[in-house]
Design a protein around this motif. Structure first.
Motif, mmCIF file in Angstrom:
data_model
loop_
_atom_site.group_PDB
_atom_site.id
_atom_site.type_symbol
_atom_site.label_atom_id
_atom_site.label_comp_id
_atom_site.label_asym_id
_atom_site.label_seq_id
_atom_site.Cartn_x
_atom_site.Cartn_y
_atom_site.Cartn_z
ATOM 1 N N VAL A 14 0.859 -1.176 0.000
ATOM 2 C CA VAL A 14 0.000 0.000 0.000
ATOM 3 C C VAL A 14 0.898 1.229 0.000
ATOM 4 C CG1 VAL A 14 -1.744 1.314 1.264
ATOM 5 C CG2 VAL A 14 -1.861 -1.163 1.228
ATOM 6 N N ALA A 15 0.568 2.164 -0.882
ATOM 7 C CA ALA A 15 1.274 3.451 -0.931
ATOM 8 C C ALA A 15 0.296 4.522 -0.472
ATOM 9 C CB ALA A 15 1.749 3.742 -2.354
ATOM 10 N N CYS A 16 0.703 5.318 0.500
ATOM 11 C CA CYS A 16 -0.148 6.418 0.956
ATOM 12 C C CYS A 16 0.720 7.612 1.302
ATOM 13 C CB CYS A 16 -1.010 5.997 2.138
ATOM 14 S SG CYS A 16 -0.129 5.814 3.683
ATOM 15 N N ARG A 17 0.074 8.731 1.431
ATOM 16 C CA ARG A 17 0.799 9.941 1.799
ATOM 17 C C ARG A 17 1.178 9.878 3.269
ATOM 18 N NH1 ARG A 17 -2.477 14.946 -0.215
ATOM 19 N NH2 ARG A 17 -1.073 15.882 1.286
ATOM 20 N N PRO A 18 2.363 10.347 3.600
ATOM 21 C CA PRO A 18 2.765 10.334 5.009
ATOM 22 C C PRO A 18 1.955 11.319 5.844
ATOM 23 C CG PRO A 18 4.464 11.321 3.639
ATOM 24 C CD PRO A 18 3.421 10.785 2.721
ATOM 25 N N ASP A 19 1.371 12.320 5.213
ATOM 26 C CA ASP A 19 0.580 13.332 5.900
ATOM 27 C C ASP A 19 -0.727 13.521 5.130
ATOM 28 O OD1 ASP A 19 -0.356 15.411 7.415
ATOM 29 O OD2 ASP A 19 1.108 16.865 6.701
ATOM 30 N N PRO A 20 -1.683 12.603 5.288
ATOM 31 C CA PRO A 20 -2.875 12.603 4.438
ATOM 32 C C PRO A 20 -3.881 13.705 4.735
ATOM 33 C CG PRO A 20 -3.074 10.936 6.109
ATOM 34 C CD PRO A 20 -1.688 11.512 6.238
ATOM 35 N N ILE A 21 -3.645 14.508 5.743
ATOM 36 C CA ILE A 21 -4.619 15.522 6.143
ATOM 37 C C ILE A 21 -4.475 16.803 5.309
ATOM 38 C CG2 ILE A 21 -5.569 16.721 8.149
ATOM 39 C CD1 ILE A 21 -5.636 13.667 8.372
ATOM 40 N N ARG A 22 -3.594 16.819 4.338
ATOM 41 C CA ARG A 22 -3.340 18.024 3.550
ATOM 42 C C ARG A 22 -3.962 17.925 2.163
ATOM 43 N NH1 ARG A 22 2.464 18.885 2.932
ATOM 44 N NH2 ARG A 22 1.859 20.974 2.410
ATOM 45 N N SER A 23 -4.113 19.082 1.509
ATOM 46 C CA SER A 23 -4.604 19.113 0.123
ATOM 47 C C SER A 23 -3.443 18.933 -0.821
ATOM 48 C CB SER A 23 -5.279 20.453 -0.147
ATOM 49 O OG SER A 23 -6.482 20.532 0.556
ATOM 50 N N PRO A 24 -3.610 18.384 -2.001
ATOM 51 C CA PRO A 24 -4.868 17.805 -2.463
ATOM 52 C C PRO A 24 -5.097 16.453 -1.810
ATOM 53 C CG PRO A 24 -3.174 17.428 -4.105
ATOM 54 C CD PRO A 24 -2.551 18.269 -3.010
ATOM 55 N N VAL A 25 -6.358 16.123 -1.643
ATOM 56 C CA VAL A 25 -6.712 14.825 -1.074
ATOM 57 C C VAL A 25 -6.405 13.762 -2.119
ATOM 58 C CG1 VAL A 25 -8.596 13.412 -0.189
ATOM 59 C CG2 VAL A 25 -8.473 15.845 0.382
ATOM 60 N N SER A 26 -5.727 12.716 -1.710
ATOM 61 C CA SER A 26 -5.341 11.651 -2.635
ATOM 62 C C SER A 26 -5.577 10.312 -1.964
ATOM 63 C CB SER A 26 -3.862 11.794 -3.000
ATOM 64 O OG SER A 26 -3.466 10.786 -3.892
ATOM 65 N N GLY A 27 -6.159 9.381 -2.698
ATOM 66 C CA GLY A 27 -6.429 8.069 -2.140
ATOM 67 C C GLY A 27 -5.184 7.211 -2.035
ATOM 68 N N ASN A 28 -5.272 6.186 -1.242
ATOM 69 C CA ASN A 28 -4.192 5.214 -1.139
ATOM 70 C C ASN A 28 -4.156 4.363 -2.394
ATOM 71 O OD1 ASN A 28 -3.709 6.071 1.505
ATOM 72 N ND2 ASN A 28 -5.171 4.622 2.321
ATOM 73 N N VAL A 29 -2.992 3.836 -2.705
ATOM 74 C CA VAL A 29 -2.825 2.957 -3.861
ATOM 75 C C VAL A 29 -2.389 1.593 -3.339
ATOM 76 C CG1 VAL A 29 -1.546 2.559 -5.992
ATOM 77 C CG2 VAL A 29 -2.133 4.896 -5.313
ATOM 78 N N THR A 30 -3.085 0.558 -3.751
ATOM 79 C CA THR A 30 -2.704 -0.808 -3.415
ATOM 80 C C THR A 30 -2.123 -1.444 -4.664
ATOM 81 O OG1 THR A 30 -4.506 -0.965 -1.824
ATOM 82 C CG2 THR A 30 -3.551 -3.041 -2.592
ATOM 83 N N PHE A 31 -1.025 -2.164 -4.513
ATOM 84 C CA PHE A 31 -0.519 -2.917 -5.655
ATOM 85 C C PHE A 31 -0.087 -4.299 -5.211
ATOM 86 C CE2 PHE A 31 2.932 -0.169 -4.275
ATOM 87 C CZ PHE A 31 4.070 -0.962 -4.306
ATOM 88 N N ILE A 32 -0.330 -5.250 -6.116
ATOM 89 C CA ILE A 32 -0.077 -6.657 -5.850
ATOM 90 C C ILE A 32 0.927 -7.151 -6.877
ATOM 91 C CG2 ILE A 32 -1.118 -8.949 -5.679
ATOM 92 C CD1 ILE A 32 -3.831 -7.291 -5.291
ATOM 93 N N VAL A 33 2.037 -7.681 -6.394
ATOM 94 C CA VAL A 33 3.075 -8.212 -7.269
ATOM 95 C C VAL A 33 2.858 -9.716 -7.379
ATOM 96 C CG1 VAL A 33 5.553 -8.471 -7.642
ATOM 97 C CG2 VAL A 33 4.667 -6.397 -6.528
ATOM 98 N N THR A 34 2.529 -10.175 -8.593
ATOM 99 C CA THR A 34 2.307 -11.601 -8.829
ATOM 100 C C THR A 34 3.547 -12.187 -9.505
ATOM 101 O OG1 THR A 34 1.370 -11.401 -11.056
ATOM 102 C CG2 THR A 34 -0.145 -11.107 -9.192
ATOM 103 N N GLU A 35 3.486 -13.455 -9.847
ATOM 104 C CA GLU A 35 4.616 -14.094 -10.520
ATOM 105 C C GLU A 35 4.869 -13.497 -11.900
ATOM 106 O OE1 GLU A 35 4.451 -18.335 -10.624
ATOM 107 O OE2 GLU A 35 3.912 -18.473 -8.512
ATOM 108 N N LYS A 36 3.803 -13.004 -12.543
ATOM 109 C CA LYS A 36 3.935 -12.526 -13.914
ATOM 110 C C LYS A 36 3.832 -11.015 -14.083
ATOM 111 C CE LYS A 36 2.155 -16.740 -15.960
ATOM 112 N NZ LYS A 36 1.168 -17.321 -16.873
ATOM 113 N N ASP A 37 3.133 -10.322 -13.177
ATOM 114 C CA ASP A 37 2.911 -8.904 -13.388
ATOM 115 C C ASP A 37 2.597 -8.178 -12.089
ATOM 116 O OD1 ASP A 37 0.338 -9.846 -12.897
ATOM 117 O OD2 ASP A 37 -0.262 -9.734 -14.985
#
Length: 82
Positions: free
Chosen positions: A33-56
């Motif tokens: 999961v990638a998120c902002r270290p200080d999420p209370i500031r503008s612009p508001v940005s959602g967290n990003v989830t990424f899954i590393v599989t065997e192929k991609d």
């Protein structure tokens, strides 16, 4: 994972981050999961989830802006060459 996501919502006491700075945390084998270290500031940005599989890499929500997406991609490239 829920407790880590809650941690993304609490200010860490560090100096304010830039609007597109991110921190990446491993929450399970191959799941990050990638998120902002200080999420209370503008612009508001959602967290990003990424899954590393065997192929991609599966990315869930590429975030709010192209600059933020490029930073997420750079972090993914540090973890895998896929």
């Amino acid at each position: 994972m829920a407790s880590w996501l809650l941690g993304c919502a609490i200010a860490s006491g560090q100096s304010p981050s830039g609007p597109f700075d991110i921190e990446v945390q491993k929450v399970a084998e191959g799941v990050f999961v990638a998120c902002r270290p200080d999420p209370i500031r503008s612009p508001v940005s959602g967290n990003v989830t990424f899954i590393v599989t065997e192929k991609d890499v599966i990315v869930v929500d590429a975030t709010i802006a192209p600059m933020a997406a490029r930073r997420v991609i750079a972090e993914i490239e540090k973890i895998t060459d896929k």
